[in-house]
Scaffold this motif. Structure first.
Motif, PDB file in Angstrom:
ATOM      1  N   TRP A 270      -3.599   2.106  30.198  1.00  0.00           N
ATOM      2  CA  TRP A 270      -3.701   2.087  28.741  1.00  0.00           C
ATOM      3  C   TRP A 270      -3.877   3.538  28.277  1.00  0.00           C
ATOM      4  N   ILE A 271      -2.958   4.012  27.447  1.00  0.00           N
ATOM      5  CA  ILE A 271      -2.959   5.412  27.028  1.00  0.00           C
ATOM      6  C   ILE A 271      -3.269   5.508  25.541  1.00  0.00           C
ATOM      7  N   GLN A 272      -4.259   6.325  25.188  1.00  0.00           N
ATOM      8  CA  GLN A 272      -4.623   6.578  23.790  1.00  0.00           C
ATOM      9  C   GLN A 272      -4.818   8.080  23.612  1.00  0.00           C
ATOM     10  N   ASN A 273      -4.051   8.684  22.698  1.00  0.00           N
ATOM     11  CA  ASN A 273      -4.136  10.127  22.423  1.00  0.00           C
ATOM     12  C   ASN A 273      -3.973  10.969  23.690  1.00  0.00           C
ATOM     13  N   GLY A 274      -3.077  10.526  24.587  1.00  0.00           N
ATOM     14  CA  GLY A 274      -2.787  11.286  25.793  1.00  0.00           C
ATOM     15  C   GLY A 274      -3.781  11.101  26.917  1.00  0.00           C
ATOM     16  N   ASP A 275      -4.807  10.248  26.737  1.00  0.00           N
ATOM     17  CA  ASP A 275      -5.809  10.016  27.774  1.00  0.00           C
ATOM     18  C   ASP A 275      -5.727   8.574  28.287  1.00  0.00           C
ATOM     19  N   LYS A 333       7.583 -10.009  17.873  1.00  0.00           N
ATOM     20  CA  LYS A 333       7.225 -11.139  17.014  1.00  0.00           C
ATOM     21  C   LYS A 333       5.738 -11.461  17.134  1.00  0.00           C
ATOM     22  N   ARG A 334       5.199 -11.365  18.335  1.00  0.00           N
ATOM     23  CA  ARG A 334       3.768 -11.650  18.543  1.00  0.00           C
ATOM     24  C   ARG A 334       2.893 -10.595  17.882  1.00  0.00           C
ATOM     25  N   GLN A 335       3.300  -9.325  17.984  1.00  0.00           N
ATOM     26  CA  GLN A 335       2.481  -8.235  17.462  1.00  0.00           C
ATOM     27  C   GLN A 335       2.685  -8.035  15.966  1.00  0.00           C
ATOM     28  N   GLY A 336       3.840  -8.449  15.417  1.00  0.00           N
ATOM     29  CA  GLY A 336       4.130  -8.211  14.004  1.00  0.00           C
ATOM     30  C   GLY A 336       4.671  -6.822  13.750  1.00  0.00           C
ATOM     31  N   LYS A 337       4.928  -6.066  14.809  1.00  0.00           N
ATOM     32  CA  LYS A 337       5.515  -4.728  14.722  1.00  0.00           C
ATOM     33  C   LYS A 337       6.541  -4.578  15.841  1.00  0.00           C
ATOM     34  N   THR A 338       7.399  -3.569  15.714  1.00  0.00           N
ATOM     35  CA  THR A 338       8.412  -3.349  16.739  1.00  0.00           C
ATOM     36  C   THR A 338       7.755  -2.879  18.034  1.00  0.00           C
ATOM     37  N   VAL A 339       8.043  -3.563  19.126  1.00  0.00           N
ATOM     38  CA  VAL A 339       7.549  -3.177  20.458  1.00  0.00           C
ATOM     39  C   VAL A 339       8.756  -2.771  21.297  1.00  0.00           C
ATOM     40  N   GLN A 340       8.676  -1.577  21.876  1.00  0.00           N
ATOM     41  CA  GLN A 340       9.788  -1.046  22.665  1.00  0.00           C
ATOM     42  C   GLN A 340       9.388  -0.947  24.128  1.00  0.00           C
ATOM     43  N   ILE A 341      10.241  -1.483  25.014  1.00  0.00           N
ATOM     44  CA  ILE A 341      10.030  -1.363  26.462  1.00  0.00           C
ATOM     45  C   ILE A 341      11.068  -0.401  27.006  1.00  0.00           C
ATOM     46  N   SER A 342      10.628   0.593  27.753  1.00  0.00           N
ATOM     47  CA  SER A 342      11.573   1.578  28.301  1.00  0.00           C
ATOM     48  C   SER A 342      11.397   1.714  29.804  1.00  0.00           C
ATOM     49  N   TYR A 343      12.513   1.959  30.480  1.00  0.00           N
ATOM     50  CA  TYR A 343      12.505   2.152  31.938  1.00  0.00           C
ATOM     51  C   TYR A 343      12.272   3.630  32.230  1.00  0.00           C
ATOM     52  N   ARG A 344      11.209   3.926  33.001  1.00  0.00           N
ATOM     53  CA  ARG A 344      10.858   5.308  33.324  1.00  0.00           C
ATOM     54  C   ARG A 344      10.663   5.450  34.833  1.00  0.00           C
ATOM     55  N   PRO A 345      11.741   5.775  35.577  1.00  0.00           N
ATOM     56  CA  PRO A 345      11.596   5.912  37.030  1.00  0.00           C
ATOM     57  C   PRO A 345      10.749   7.106  37.459  1.00  0.00           C
ATOM     58  N   ASP A 346      10.510   8.030  36.523  1.00  0.00           N
ATOM     59  CA  ASP A 346       9.753   9.248  36.860  1.00  0.00           C
ATOM     60  C   ASP A 346       8.250   9.087  36.645  1.00  0.00           C
ATOM     61  N   ILE A 347       7.779   7.867  36.356  1.00  0.00           N
ATOM     62  CA  ILE A 347       6.347   7.657  36.095  1.00  0.00           C
ATOM     63  C   ILE A 347       5.459   8.178  37.229  1.00  0.00           C
ATOM     64  N   PRO A 348       5.808   7.930  38.512  1.00  0.00           N
ATOM     65  CA  PRO A 348       4.922   8.426  39.586  1.00  0.00           C
ATOM     66  C   PRO A 348       4.728   9.933  39.593  1.00  0.00           C
ATOM     67  N   LYS A 349       5.632  10.689  38.916  1.00  0.00           N
ATOM     68  CA  LYS A 349       5.508  12.155  38.885  1.00  0.00           C
ATOM     69  C   LYS A 349       4.685  12.634  37.698  1.00  0.00           C
ATOM     70  N   ASN A 350       4.260  11.732  36.819  1.00  0.00           N
ATOM     71  CA  ASN A 350       3.457  12.092  35.662  1.00  0.00           C
ATOM     72  C   ASN A 350       2.148  12.742  36.120  1.00  0.00           C
ATOM     73  N   ARG A 351       1.866  13.936  35.613  1.00  0.00           N
ATOM     74  CA  ARG A 351       0.692  14.689  36.076  1.00  0.00           C
ATOM     75  C   ARG A 351      -0.617  13.948  35.821  1.00  0.00           C
ATOM     76  N   LEU A 352      -0.671  13.222  34.697  1.00  0.00           N
ATOM     77  CA  LEU A 352      -1.888  12.483  34.364  1.00  0.00           C
ATOM     78  C   LEU A 352      -2.110  11.315  35.319  1.00  0.00           C
ATOM     79  N   LEU A 353      -1.021  10.655  35.701  1.00  0.00           N
ATOM     80  CA  LEU A 353      -1.129   9.428  36.498  1.00  0.00           C
ATOM     81  C   LEU A 353      -1.034   9.659  38.000  1.00  0.00           C
ATOM     82  N   ALA A 354      -0.362  10.744  38.401  1.00  0.00           N
ATOM     83  CA  ALA A 354      -0.043  10.955  39.822  1.00  0.00           C
ATOM     84  C   ALA A 354      -1.244  10.828  40.764  1.00  0.00           C
ATOM     85  N   PRO A 355      -2.403  11.464  40.471  1.00  0.00           N
ATOM     86  CA  PRO A 355      -3.541  11.350  41.405  1.00  0.00           C
ATOM     87  C   PRO A 355      -4.019   9.897  41.580  1.00  0.00           C
ATOM     88  N   ILE A 356      -4.019   9.131  40.477  1.00  0.00           N
ATOM     89  CA  ILE A 356      -4.474   7.741  40.551  1.00  0.00           C
ATOM     90  C   ILE A 356      -3.459   6.896  41.312  1.00  0.00           C
TER      91      ILE A 356
END
Length: 610
Positions: A270-275, A333-356
């Motif tokens: 869960w990401i909020q303000n980059g954290d 429809k459930r949220q009442g706002k547009t929800v976008q799902i995107s494919y990101r194969p580079d997620i494991p290289k994300n500096r914030l997430l990589a150590p975890i």
């Protein structure tokens, strides 16, 4: 490969939203899915160019299918969950239990309820109360509520409107006791409203209200009240920093699936303000039958169906393909706002997430290695059993039996199954002993259980005969069961495991089979015996509770203490039922009047013994 029947059925499918059920050759449902276009979705399983091995395994077992048409994709998704709970399909991973996950309920005050109360429930009971925080982990939810009730002391007892004195929760400052007017109803309702704001995620609005209240109290020179409000603000701020159990608004979720040798671990950041403000973890263990796309699709559908908040951006490490658009429309429809799902194969290289991610990859690897080691030990144990007991084959299916009763009362039997050294709980069976001997006789009871199991081999669970039967007992039990097996003209190896010395006996053998104390085989036998004992004891206790409830619960004047005294004195409901008034009056706390009520309860046409 499509059969003529499948081709005909595929041609009849409509281009409509709905639910499809895949069936095997016996007609059993093995997979349930939902689709916005039934024809396209179901037909995709039977393409010749399917590269995914797990999907091919599923398709190889499909002999026919059924479907339901629904008005919308949302209705189809909800119906899919219900069908999975009904059929327990082999190839579905979510919703296989029949539980509704717990919610926080806050009742609305009315003419019948003078003030609101707080409960944890399994499903919304009405349309007018407040319901929050659906979570799978009821222990974590209860822990969160215990902490929050120190800040928001709300009543949570079912007997609040009947009591004349405050309960223990008031003494430990977890309830403000509106039941006995320790607080005015207006002040109490203000606390309830603040708690609702907190659960809605409007923490900043709540703190703003409390800061304003504190300043007003200070202006009126109510320094004691201002100090209490200041302490509540401090508690809320600490709780907001530490509590992650309830829904939290956030910018986006990042879903990554880790795998090693068909073991799967899913992380939802869960990401909020980059954290990172929270990490939801789902460990599935071994999944041989589903593709990574199906695993992530099922997770997203399940998690956000029961979630109080859906972010507008969800990033996935797995390409969801044609599922992506369907999920986006449904989530929006459930949220009442547009929800976008995107494919990101580079997620494991994300500096914030990589150590975890790296840490969890290591954890998953350790889990796989531990499981492998367990399997190796089990294999060693099975081979040792084969050698020491002179079995013709490895005992891949071990059935262990035990008897539980209380001085012959409410006797039950249990059968537990270990497949390749591991518990196979769907094959466990309970037996209610039918032939009750005049005196407690565990050997006769064990004979009845084995006879019923082996005589009914037409039943699904009993079709496969055991490679080894283990009896909780010594020579008498083993010899008696050996006679039962011989009378049925079966050749099944049977052994007894005696508790006192942990000795293993064979039928008609005077001496025990020697096993070293550190033997993996002996450890496995003890594990199956202890599991059978646990299963039998649990069933016996359940029968005792049901009998006690059905026998004594509705007698006027007989509460919990008198019920306990009666059962301690007589030992069973049957003995209480057959007791005279004089015998009942010998029990502590039972006077003549109560004794007559108990006697009349069990005797519709009583002849009082004066």
């Amino acid at each position: 490969m499509e059969t003529p029947t499948l081709q005909t059925d595929l041609a009849k499918l409509p281009h409509r939203p709905g639910v499809y059920l895949m069936l095997d050759e016996t007609g059993k449902v093995i997979y349930v899915g939902a689709a916005k276009d039934l024809k396209k979705r179901v037909s995709s399983y039977f393409r010749r160019d399917i590269s995914d091995i797990k999907t091919r395994k599923l398709v190889a077992n499909i002999k026919s299918f059924d479907y339901e048409i629904h008005d919308s994709k949302e209705a189809a998704f909800i119906r899919e969950r219900d069908l999975i709970r009904i059929h327990f399909p082999r190839y579905n991973i979510d919703w296989k239990d029949d539980k509704d996950y717990p919610l926080v309920q806050i009742t609305v005050s009315s003419e019948t309820e003078r003030f609101s109360r707080l409960f944890i429930v399994r499903s919304p009971l009405n349309s007018y109360d407040w319901f929050f925080g659906r979570k799978k982990d009821v222990t974590a939810l209860r822990s969160s509520i215990r902490v929050l009730r120190r800040i928001f002391p709300i009543a949570n007892k079912s007997y609040c409107f009947r009591t004349k004195k405050p309960c223990l929760d008031y003494s430990i400052k977890r309830c403000s006791a509106p039941c006995v007017e320790k607080i005015s109803l207006n002040e109490y309702q203000q606390i309830v409203d603040e708690f609702i704001l907190f659960l809605q995620g409007k923490r900043e609005d709540l703190l703003e209200i409390l800061y304003s209240e504190m300043n007003n109290q200070a202006d009126k020179l109510d320094f004691e009240g201002a100090a209490k409000t200041r302490d509540r603000i401090s508690q809320i701020e600490r709780t907001v920093a530490s509590q992650k159990s309830l829904a939290i608004p956030r910018d986006k979720d990042i879903v990554i699936l880790l795998s090693e040798e068909n073991n799967y671990l899913l992380l939802n950041f869960w990401i909020q303000n980059g954290d990172i403000i929270n990490i939801e973890e789902r460990n599935w263990g071994i999944l041989n039958s589903l593709s990574e796309v199906e695993i992530v699709r099922s997770y997203i559908q399940n998690f956000y169906l029961d979630s109080d908040f859906i972010p507008q951006i969800i990033e996935s490490s797995v390409n969801l393909g044609e599922n992506q658009e369907t999920l986006e429309i449904w989530l929006s429809k459930r949220q009442g706002k547009t929800v976008q799902i995107s494919y990101r194969p580079d997620i494991p290289k994300n500096r914030l997430l990589a150590p975890i991610i790296l840490k969890n990859r290591f954890k998953l690897g350790e889990q796989v290695r531990k499981e492998k080691k367990k399997l190796e030990i089990k294999n060693v144990a099975l081979k040792e059993l084969k050698e020491r007991l002179n079995l013709s084959t490895l005992p891949n299916r071990i059935e262990t039996y035990d008897i539980s009763n209380l001085q012959g009362q409410l006797p039950v039997g249990s059968m537990v199954v270990f497949s390749e050294g591991l518990p196979h709980k769907s094959q466990y069976r309970k037996f209610k002993i039918k032939s009750l001997p005049s005196e407690p006789n565990d050997v006769a009871m064990m004979q009845e259980v084995l006879l019923r199991r082996l005589e009914h081999r037409d039943k699904k669970f009993a079709k496969e005969l055991p490679d080894l039967i283990v009896i909780d007992g010594g020579k008498p039990q083993v010899n008696a069961i050996g006679k039962i097996i011989s009378s049925l003209k079966l050749e099944l190896p049977v052994i007894g495991l005696a508790k006192r010395e942990e000795e293993v006996f064979l039928p008609h053998k005077k001496t025990a089979v020697p096993f070293p104390d550190d033997s993996p085989a002996l450890r496995l036998l003890k594990q199956t015996r202890d599991e059978a004992h646990r299963f039998a004891i649990t069933y016996h206790k359940k029968r005792r509770v049901l009998q006690q409830k059905s026998g004594l619960d509705n007698i006027p004047g007989v509460g919990a203490k008198r019920r306990r005294n009666l059962l301690t004195h007589f030992g069973s409901i049957d003995k209480i039922r057959n007791a005279s008034v004089e015998e009942l009056c010998q029990v502590e706390g039972i006077n003549r009047s109560i004794g007559e009520k108990i006697f009349l309860h069990f005797n519709s046409n009583p002849k009082m013994n004066h």
